[in-house]
Design an enzyme around this catalytic site. Structure first.
Site: not given
Length: 155
Positions: A70, A72, A98, A101
């Site tokens: 991801h 992040e 999410c 994260c």
């Protein structure tokens, strides 16, 4: 010409980063900022040298693409790789983080998350952010900030 706000500037950076995404399911970008300076950026994509979703399709397990890291996480890992502290920094991300994260953001010491769009906002993520004192602010990207670039200025 009116200057864009810092929030719009950093959110625009995150949207530009999202254009580098290699996942076909959702393009996400994240920018980490400290003292109004960009210290890292990331987008969702495969590990360095790995197969990309745009080339071989998403690798989906339990409804999630596991081929990608991801945005992040990529931004936080960039800081770790180059020895840049994240304690007290802020993150601008195109979509609400999410749950995984969220936990990484909290553990990295980031104190505020600015996100443009809601995306499966998990109630436990909201609870964890509140418990950790991480400030959450929705900052939708204003597309008119780009109009200044394409026709509003002198040539």
């Amino acid at each position: 010409m009116e200057r864009m706000t810092w929030d719009q500037y950093f959110m625009a950076q995150s949207h530009l980063l999202a254009l580098r995404s290699t996942c076909t399911r959702l393009a996400v970008g994240a920018t980490i900022v400290r003292d109004k300076r960009i210290i890292a950026g990331g987008y969702n994509g495969s590990i360095a040298g790995g197969a990309h979703c745009i080339d071989e399709g998403c690798y989906v397990i339990d409804g999630h693409c596991v081929r990608t890291i991801h945005a992040e996480m990529n931004a936080i890992l960039q800081c770790a790789k180059f020895g840049v502290p994240t304690e007290g920094a802020e993150m601008y991300v195109t979509h609400f983080p999410c749950l995984h994260c969220c936990k990484a953001i909290i553990q990295s010491g980031i104190r505020a998350v600015y996100y443009a769009q809601d995306y499966k906002n998990h109630p436990y993520a909201l609870e964890l952010f509140a418990q950790a004192g991480v400030r959450l602010v929705q900052v939708p990207l204003k597309m008119d900030v780009f109009a200044q670039l394409s026709g509003g200025g002198e040539t």
